[in-house]
Design an enzyme around this catalytic site. Structure first.
Site, PDB file in Angstrom:
ATOM      1  N   SER A 136       0.870  -1.110  -0.026  1.00  0.00           N
ATOM      2  CA  SER A 136       0.297  -0.215   0.061  1.00  0.00           C
ATOM      3  C   SER A 136       0.837   0.974   0.163  1.00  0.00           C
ATOM      4  CB  SER A 136      -1.146   0.012   1.042  1.00  0.00           C
ATOM      5  OG  SER A 136      -2.008   1.054   1.061  1.00  0.00           O
ATOM      6  N   TYR A 149      -2.225   0.546  10.800  1.00  0.00           N
ATOM      7  CA  TYR A 149      -2.753  -0.067   9.562  1.00  0.00           C
ATOM      8  C   TYR A 149      -1.419   0.708   8.506  1.00  0.00           C
ATOM      9  CZ  TYR A 149      -3.739  -0.484   4.729  1.00  0.00           C
ATOM     10  OH  TYR A 149      -3.790  -1.103   4.118  1.00  0.00           O
TER      11      TYR A 149
END
Ligand code: NDP
Ligand code: 8X3
Length: 249
Positions: A136, A149
């Site tokens: 990501s 995260y």
């Protein structure tokens, strides 16, 4: 020789679209996720041979049992798409929910490792294979409230690089795809089913679609044997950094 790809997190979003994109290129598919009915629905739409594996990547024993039970004629897995993952919550570190932290580290990091450990030795033995890790933009930069995260995706970034180094000379390629904002069930999961909150993430600009990421993964896994696309960052045009999105609201 018929090629086989295994996609984790194939029950929705990027994983589902990737399964379809790889089927379009003639791969037979092992599709994985916890939601059995979604796997059945996806399998019914694919025009290639499919094997459905229902397991939770957090559960090491379940991962080993599911991947250890793959029938002989499905065992030569050419491509592993390590995609299963999610964000849980978005809050300051001091307000963070420890169960959410556990979930993100267990799914995004440990789950990816369990699946990799179960499948890569066979690729090494055969002298060929390709692991595509879905990282990501959150693995490249940290944004406010994204703490754990982002840490989990930074771990994926490090594991991806480490894997590539360790697999030198084995014939196994390692690639990472790092998307920015993609409209999937991701925000619905992050905000625990609050669809109003999830929808606002994607309003006022054109986010990426799961298909955009699947197209990139399809391209990466269909390069010639001598080409490895080691890493990619793919963003909506409106997004220039994690928290910098040009919105016209
Ligand atoms: P979705 O929520 O749409 O899909 C997540 C997938 O992961 C589902 O198929 C889900 O299957 C699976 N999954 C989640 N937890 C587990 C678990 N414990 N065991 C097995 N499978 C699990 O989100 P996306 O498609 O957007 O996310 C896919 C990947 O892309 C993730 O790694 C995410 O971090 C990454 N990503 C997403 C971005 C975005 O903006 N959407 C941007 C950058 C990266 P099931 O619930 O059936 O088990
Ligand atoms: C998903 C994209 O920006 O929500 O990894 O972290 S973001």
């Amino acid at each position: 020789m018929q090629k086989i790809a295994l996609v984790t997190g194939a029950t929705s979003g990027i994983g589902w679209a990737t399964a379809e994109a790889l089927a379009d290129k003639g791969f037979d598919l092992i599709i994985c996720g916890r939601r059995k009915e979604r796997l059945e629905e996806l399998a019914s739409k694919l025009s290639v041979k499919t094997l459905q594996l229902t397991f939770d990547v957090r559960d090491r024993k379940a991962v080993d049992e599911a991947l250890g039970s793959i029938p002989e004629d499905w065992k030569s897995i050419d491509v592993l798409i390590n995609n299963a993952g999610n964000a849980h919550g978005l809050s300051k570190i001091q307000d963070g929910n420890v169960d959410d932290w556990d979930a993100m580290i267990d799914i995004n990091v440990k789950g990816l490792l369990y699946v990799t450990k179960a499948l890569v030795p066979q690729m090494i033995e055969r002298g060929s294979g390709h692991v595509v890790n879905v990282g990501s933009i959150a693995g490249k930069e940290v944004y406010p409230n994204g703490n754990v995260y982002c840490a989990s995706k930074h771990a994926v970034d490090a594991i991806n690089n480490g894997m590539r180094l360790d697999l030198m000379g084995t014939g196994v390629k390692v690639s990472q795809v790092c998307p920015g904002l993609v409209e999937t069930e991701f925000s619905l999961v992050r905000f625990k089913g609050d669809s109003g909150k999830a929808d606002t993430v994607y309003q006022g600009y054109d986010p990426l679609t799961a298909q955009d990421i699947a197209d990139l993964i399809q391209f990466i896994v269909t390069r010639p044997a001598h080409v490895n696309i080691a890493d990619t960052l793919i963003l909506p045009t409106a997004q220039v950094a994690s928290t910098m999105v040009h919105k016209t609201l």
